[in-house]
Design a protein around this motif. Structure first.
Motif, PDB file in Angstrom:
ATOM      1  N   LEU A  13     -26.196  16.610  19.328  1.00 46.05           N
ATOM      2  CA  LEU A  13     -25.153  16.862  18.524  1.00 46.05           C
ATOM      3  C   LEU A  13     -24.367  16.161  18.738  1.00 46.05           C
ATOM      4  CD1 LEU A  13     -25.727  15.580  15.251  1.00 46.05           C
ATOM      5  CD2 LEU A  13     -25.996  18.236  14.455  1.00 46.05           C
ATOM      6  N   GLU A  14     -23.995  17.358  19.392  1.00 46.15           N
ATOM      7  CA  GLU A  14     -22.275  17.657  19.539  1.00 46.15           C
ATOM      8  C   GLU A  14     -21.102  16.572  20.955  1.00 46.15           C
ATOM      9  OE1 GLU A  14     -20.045  19.764  18.442  1.00 46.15           O
ATOM     10  OE2 GLU A  14     -22.110  20.279  17.295  1.00 46.15           O
ATOM     11  N   ALA A  15     -22.769  15.925  21.727  1.00 44.92           N
ATOM     12  CA  ALA A  15     -21.764  14.756  22.641  1.00 44.92           C
ATOM     13  C   ALA A  15     -21.953  13.631  21.609  1.00 44.92           C
ATOM     14  CB  ALA A  15     -23.135  14.701  23.326  1.00 44.92           C
ATOM     15  N   ALA A  16     -22.680  13.294  20.731  1.00 43.05           N
ATOM     16  CA  ALA A  16     -23.016  12.239  19.654  1.00 43.05           C
ATOM     17  C   ALA A  16     -20.942  12.223  18.558  1.00 43.05           C
ATOM     18  CB  ALA A  16     -23.698  12.510  18.868  1.00 43.05           C
ATOM     19  N   ARG A  17     -21.099  13.275  18.649  1.00 43.24           N
ATOM     20  CA  ARG A  17     -20.133  13.659  17.411  1.00 43.24           C
ATOM     21  C   ARG A  17     -18.567  13.136  18.485  1.00 43.24           C
ATOM     22  NH1 ARG A  17     -16.915  18.707  15.129  1.00 43.24           N
ATOM     23  NH2 ARG A  17     -17.738  19.618  17.079  1.00 43.24           N
ATOM     24  N   SER A  18     -18.855  13.621  19.565  1.00 35.93           N
ATOM     25  CA  SER A  18     -17.069  13.221  20.289  1.00 35.93           C
ATOM     26  C   SER A  18     -17.654  12.224  20.342  1.00 35.93           C
ATOM     27  CB  SER A  18     -17.618  13.997  21.879  1.00 35.93           C
ATOM     28  OG  SER A  18     -17.536  15.731  20.850  1.00 35.93           O
ATOM     29  N   PHE A  19     -18.588  11.765  20.330  1.00 31.51           N
ATOM     30  CA  PHE A  19     -18.093   9.970  21.033  1.00 31.51           C
ATOM     31  C   PHE A  19     -17.637   8.898  19.860  1.00 31.51           C
ATOM     32  CE2 PHE A  19     -20.435   5.929  20.237  1.00 31.51           C
ATOM     33  CZ  PHE A  19     -20.271   5.258  22.063  1.00 31.51           C
ATOM     34  N   PHE A  20     -18.103   9.563  18.615  1.00 29.50           N
ATOM     35  CA  PHE A  20     -17.574   8.880  17.796  1.00 29.50           C
ATOM     36  C   PHE A  20     -16.127   8.815  17.310  1.00 29.50           C
ATOM     37  CE2 PHE A  20     -22.677   8.178  17.403  1.00 29.50           C
ATOM     38  CZ  PHE A  20     -22.132   6.255  17.148  1.00 29.50           C
ATOM     39  N   GLU A  21     -15.601   9.929  17.635  1.00 28.27           N
ATOM     40  CA  GLU A  21     -14.793  10.545  17.403  1.00 28.27           C
ATOM     41  C   GLU A  21     -13.647  10.107  18.487  1.00 28.27           C
ATOM     42  OE1 GLU A  21     -15.260  15.272  15.058  1.00 28.27           O
ATOM     43  OE2 GLU A  21     -14.637  15.248  17.324  1.00 28.27           O
TER      44      GLU A  21
END
Length: 127
Positions: A13-21
């Protein structure tokens, strides 16, 4: 009517959030966590009001699905110009994300590229 949001399950979840940000300028809300169900999620907001919900849940099955199959396959992000399509595609590619096609003008007139983003999420980048 309009689509209010689209949701995808992810493992990290955290990696996905960082990717889209990092690549798409998304802004995240605070983490929602339901410990009883083992569920966590973020809503990611974009400049035009579109939202993407990224979610994870304990015990989710991990499967590798073919890119061409029935069901939801990709979503498209509009950058506003051909130059921005090219720039973002190069940036993602140089950071190790595979380019599936383009940048190119398609037969129906779209200028786009298609990349395989975080957790094999197929994303079209278009004008």
């Amino acid at each position: 009517m309009r689509i209010e949001h689209v949701a995808i399950y992810v493992d990290d979840l955290e990696a996905a959030r960082s990717f889209f940000e990092k690549y798409f300028g998304a802004r995240s809300n605070e983490l929602y966590h339901n410990p009883k169900k083992g569920f966590k999620s973020y809503f990611l907001s974009f400049d035009d009001g579109a939202r993407l919900e990224i979610m994870t849940k304990e015990g989710m099955a991990k499967t590798n699905l073919p890119q061409e199959r029935l069901g939801l396959i990709h979503f498209a992000v509009s950058t506003g110009s051909k130059e921005k399509v090219d720039e973002l595609t190069r940036r993602l590619q140089s950071d190790g994300y595979p380019v599936l096609s383009g940048p190119r003008t398609t037969g129906d007139g779209y200028y786009e590229s298609s990349i395989l983003g975080i957790e094999n999420c197929q994303i079209e980048i278009t004008v």
